[in-house]
Motif scaffolding. Structure first.
Motif, PDB file in Angstrom:
ATOM      1  N   ILE A  55      -3.108  -8.142  -5.958  1.00 33.78           N
ATOM      2  CA  ILE A  55      -3.188  -6.684  -6.070  1.00 33.78           C
ATOM      3  C   ILE A  55      -4.578  -6.205  -5.656  1.00 33.78           C
ATOM      4  CG2 ILE A  55      -3.295  -4.774  -7.724  1.00 33.78           C
ATOM      5  CD1 ILE A  55      -0.911  -6.004  -9.168  1.00 33.78           C
ATOM      6  N   ALA A  56      -5.613  -6.897  -6.122  1.00 36.14           N
ATOM      7  CA  ALA A  56      -6.984  -6.524  -5.775  1.00 36.14           C
ATOM      8  C   ALA A  56      -7.222  -6.639  -4.270  1.00 36.14           C
ATOM      9  CB  ALA A  56      -7.973  -7.400  -6.538  1.00 36.14           C
ATOM     10  N   ASP A 104      -7.188   4.884   1.164  1.00 38.25           N
ATOM     11  CA  ASP A 104      -6.480   5.059  -0.105  1.00 38.25           C
ATOM     12  C   ASP A 104      -6.047   3.675  -0.578  1.00 38.25           C
ATOM     13  OD1 ASP A 104      -4.787   5.557  -2.238  1.00 38.25           O
ATOM     14  OD2 ASP A 104      -3.643   7.125  -1.232  1.00 38.25           O
ATOM     15  N   GLY A 105      -6.604   3.231  -1.707  1.00 36.00           N
ATOM     16  CA  GLY A 105      -6.314   1.887  -2.196  1.00 36.00           C
ATOM     17  C   GLY A 105      -5.145   1.801  -3.155  1.00 36.00           C
ATOM     18  N   THR A 106      -4.356   2.861  -3.265  1.00 32.94           N
ATOM     19  CA  THR A 106      -3.210   2.844  -4.182  1.00 32.94           C
ATOM     20  C   THR A 106      -2.148   1.865  -3.695  1.00 32.94           C
ATOM     21  OG1 THR A 106      -3.575   5.176  -4.701  1.00 32.94           O
ATOM     22  CG2 THR A 106      -1.445   4.228  -5.326  1.00 32.94           C
ATOM     23  N   VAL A 107      -1.694   0.971  -4.570  1.00 32.73           N
ATOM     24  CA  VAL A 107      -0.632   0.031  -4.227  1.00 32.73           C
ATOM     25  C   VAL A 107       0.444   0.073  -5.313  1.00 32.73           C
ATOM     26  CG1 VAL A 107      -2.231  -1.491  -2.999  1.00 32.73           C
ATOM     27  CG2 VAL A 107      -1.717  -1.945  -5.406  1.00 32.73           C
ATOM     28  N   GLU A 127      -5.403  -3.804  -2.522  1.00 30.35           N
ATOM     29  CA  GLU A 127      -6.107  -2.540  -2.728  1.00 30.35           C
ATOM     30  C   GLU A 127      -7.311  -2.429  -1.797  1.00 30.35           C
ATOM     31  OE1 GLU A 127      -5.194  -1.655  -7.479  1.00 30.35           O
ATOM     32  OE2 GLU A 127      -6.957  -2.840  -6.885  1.00 30.35           O
ATOM     33  N   ALA A 165      -6.060  -1.920   1.809  1.00 27.19           N
ATOM     34  CA  ALA A 165      -5.491  -0.579   1.966  1.00 27.19           C
ATOM     35  C   ALA A 165      -6.592   0.478   2.013  1.00 27.19           C
ATOM     36  CB  ALA A 165      -4.522  -0.289   0.831  1.00 27.19           C
ATOM     37  N   ALA A 166      -7.595   0.329   1.147  1.00 22.47           N
ATOM     38  CA  ALA A 166      -8.695   1.294   1.127  1.00 22.47           C
ATOM     39  C   ALA A 166      -9.442   1.281   2.454  1.00 22.47           C
ATOM     40  CB  ALA A 166      -9.643   0.984  -0.025  1.00 22.47           C
ATOM     41  N   ALA A 209       0.849  -1.188   0.000  1.00 27.93           N
ATOM     42  CA  ALA A 209       0.000   0.000   0.000  1.00 27.93           C
ATOM     43  C   ALA A 209       0.885   1.239   0.000  1.00 27.93           C
ATOM     44  CB  ALA A 209      -0.902   0.001   1.232  1.00 27.93           C
ATOM     45  N   SER A 210       0.550   2.203  -0.838  1.00 29.19           N
ATOM     46  CA  SER A 210       1.359   3.416  -0.930  1.00 29.19           C
ATOM     47  C   SER A 210       1.152   4.333   0.270  1.00 29.19           C
ATOM     48  CB  SER A 210       1.015   4.187  -2.211  1.00 29.19           C
ATOM     49  OG  SER A 210       1.772   5.374  -2.313  1.00 29.19           O
ATOM     50  N   GLY A 247      -2.477  -4.067   3.598  1.00 31.28           N
ATOM     51  CA  GLY A 247      -2.338  -3.765   2.184  1.00 31.28           C
ATOM     52  C   GLY A 247      -1.038  -4.282   1.614  1.00 31.28           C
TER      53      GLY A 247
END
Length: 629
Positions: free
Chosen positions: A170-171, A183-186, A174, A177-178, A148-149, A156
């Motif tokens: 990845i899904a 924020d779901g950016t990975v 995301e 993380a969300a 997760a970013s 994440g």
């Protein structure tokens, strides 16, 4: 000068900040959810403000409510602790806009380091080594790490060992993380299989001056979350140590960092190379080990920098190291059941030692399902690493921790393992073995049976005494094994008779047994059907098995039970569909982590009792799988 400080956090870290504030003569303000109203940190504060609700999104993550609480309480500063809003740049701006002192870095620094993707670009420009993400993953890049970013703490994050699984992982990353960070950016980067997690503590003044307070090794992790941390890092060549410190100093200076922060690196001992992972723009959970070996109070430095005290950074920088410090995180979780978090009443939490205990709970506290499962941090300081390990094992072994399953035995197992004692640990350590230390103590069930019998004994009358004895009394306990453990005993005019044991003293809370010439004292605590037994062998948790089973408590074969209280995040299959063993059927979220419930066997999913958003209790039937013929 700060006169009244609000801590926008809860439990252990709130108590920790309050401790320094009190020493400095600063009044303290706590904010708390409804679930936390009776926790120690609320009572410790000079003032407290309620945040209605329980979920983090309704309470500790509500920037507007926290700032309003500061105004109501007359606070002139806010300390964010760690987690929640501690690395939220907009919250920092809002605090400053409200005319309050923000005890943390500039909002711009938080933003620069808040995105791991952008942070890597800044670090590369500053000459700090970074792991380059693959342009297009190919087999040669495996394994890969999805991260997760915007977050941390292992949420994440997924290890990918097959390209076929990359899209799915990845899904999943995301979604987690969300949920955790909004924020779901990975992003994806190479995964260093046998790396060490080494981080450097920095304190900046916001004008380019950066003090370095050594490094910590945090390689012992489960689910990418730290479990054991120590300072200084063992088996680190002097040249590497110096290079890490300099890289961290450059990283902080590149963004004119202000306050306490940590620059995290991944270190490959085989090649003596390291790479930047991320920068935490806040105080770290493991900061006490740095404080103990460097003789510094990092919270005091945070406050001094926020107050604008001149020269605090340049005069506080030190490379001197005094001894060795180790910290372990005590979690309410079951390592033998895939680290399932535990909730309920912590009936006893006592440490018979002068070790530093940073705890968020006390005896009688309720551990809810809404927050992280960490109960306390146990930290020791000693002249050498070997002495610190031995002392910490003793502190853990003699602690009385009742009411909930914890990772205490795992911590003892890790500290006593050859891998940890050698110092050659990597982030993959707990992926290979869970290190459960469980001392065999056949006397514990005997002591429990005697203590239970003593509770029913009438004064002056031998317990369970019979004129004609034709069979022993039997007490059966659940101890985690399939069959449990049975204690057979006799009550006589002369006391108890139990094969293999001499009963020296019998009481409801204290039992002394002797076996083969060895005398052992047992402390027995009884709460309902749960019995906790502590001795020099360690702790044993038992439950008295009822003589008769209530048919209403039975569930039909194939029932999938909720492993812990939580919320249903997703339902992945429909009733009536065919399923295979191991197929994911449901996803639960509890204590900030997601847990997948899978099919126990091949068969048909005959029943689904929940939908996304459903709140479930531990043991509740979620679904039923009818086994295939």
């Amino acid at each position: 000068m700060i006169t009244r400080l609000l801590v926008a956090n809860r439990a252990e870290i709130a108590s920790r900040v309050f401790r320094t504030a009190r020493r400095l003569g600063i009044e303290t303000v706590a904010v708390h959810s409804d679930a936390d109203a009776d926790l120690p940190f609320v009572a410790e504060a000079d003032h407290a403000v309620r945040l209605p609700g329980n979920a983090p999104a309704d309470t500790y993550l509500r920037a507007d409510l926290v700032i309003e609480a500061a105004k109501v309480a007359g606070a002139d500063a806010i300390h964010p602790g760690y987690g929640f809003l501690s690395e939220n740049a907009e919250f920092a701006r809002a605090v400053e806009a409200a005319g309050l002192v923000w005890i943390g870095p500039a909002p711009e620094s938080i933003e620069q380091m808040g995105s791991k993707i952008e942070a890597k670009k800044i670090m590369a420009s500053a000459g700090v080594p970074v792991l380059e993400a693959p342009a297009s993953p190919v087999e040669a890049d495996l394994p890969l790490l999805v991260k997760a970013s915007a977050g941390g703490g292992g949420r994440g994050m997924r290890i990918v060992r097959s390209l076929d699984a990359l899209t799915t992982e990845i899904a999943a990353a995301e979604a987690e993380a969300a949920s955790a960070f909004g924020d779901g950016t990975v992003f994806v980067e190479p995964y260093v299989e046998a790396g060490r997690h080494v981080e450097v503590q920095v304190v900046g003044d916001g004008a380019g001056n950066v003090a370095v307070f050594g490094e910590r090794d945090c390689s012992v992790q489960r689910r990418h979350q730290k479990v054991v941390e120590e300072s200084p890092a063992p088996l680190l060549p002097d040249a590497v140590r110096s290079a890490l410190h300099e890289a961290a100093r450059n990283a902080a200076a590149a963004i004119d960092y202000r306050g306490a922060g940590t620059v995290e690196f991944l270190y490959d001992a085989a090649t003596e190379r390291f790479w930047f992972l991320e920068m935490n723009t806040r105080l770290q959970v493991e900061h006490p080990v740095t404080e103990l070996v460097h003789g510094v109070d990092l919270v005091e430095l945070q406050i001094a920098v926020a107050e604008g005290v001149s020269g605090v950074v340049s005069t506080s920088s030190t490379t001197d190291v005094n001894g060795h410090a180790i910290e372990v995180r005590l979690y309410a979780e079951d390592p033998s059941a895939d680290y399932q978090p535990q909730s309920g009443v912590l009936t006893k939490l006592e440490f018979q030692s002068d070790a530093r205990i940073d705890a968020g709970y006390t005896s009688g506290s309720e551990v809810s399902t809404f927050y992280d499962a960490m109960l306390a941090k146990v930290i020791v300081h000693a002249p050498t690493r070997e002495a610190a390990i031995r002392r910490l094992v003793s502190v853990l072994r003699t602690a009385k921790i009742h009411g909930l399953v914890t990772n205490r035995e795992q911590l003892i197992g890790i500290l006593g393992s050859d891998a940890f004692r050698s110092g050659e640990v990597t982030t993959a350590l707990l992926a290979k073995e869970i290190f459960l230390s469980s001392a065999e103590d056949p006397g514990a069930p005997v002591a429990a049976a005697i203590a239970l019998a003593e509770r029913t004994r009438r004064p002056g009358i031998p317990v369970a005494w019979r004129n004609v004895v034709n069979q022993p009394q039997r007490t059966v306990f659940e101890d985690g094994s399939e069959d449990g453990v049975t204690v057979e005993w006799y009550g006589t005019r002369d006391g108890y008779r139990i094969d293999g044991f001499d009963v020296i003293e019998a009481g409801q809370e204290r039992v002394v047994l002797e076996k083969d010439g060895l005398r052992t004292t047992y402390a027995v605590a009884i709460e309902g059907d749960r019995i906790d037994v502590d001795s020099s062998f360690g702790h044993t948790a038992l439950r008295k098995r009822p003589r008769f089973t209530d048919p209403a408590t039975q569930t039909q074969p194939g029932s999938l039970l909720a492993p812990m209280p939580g919320s249903v995040v997703n339902v992945l299959a429909e009733a009536g569909s065919s399923v295979t063993e191991g197929q994911p059927l449901l996803v639960l979220e509890a204590m900030k982590m997601q847990h997948t419930v899978t099919a126990p066997t091949d068969g048909v999913l005959t029943q689904i009792n929940v939908t996304p958003g459903t709140q479930v209790a531990a043991g509740e039937v979620l679904a039923v799988v009818e086994e295939a013929e």
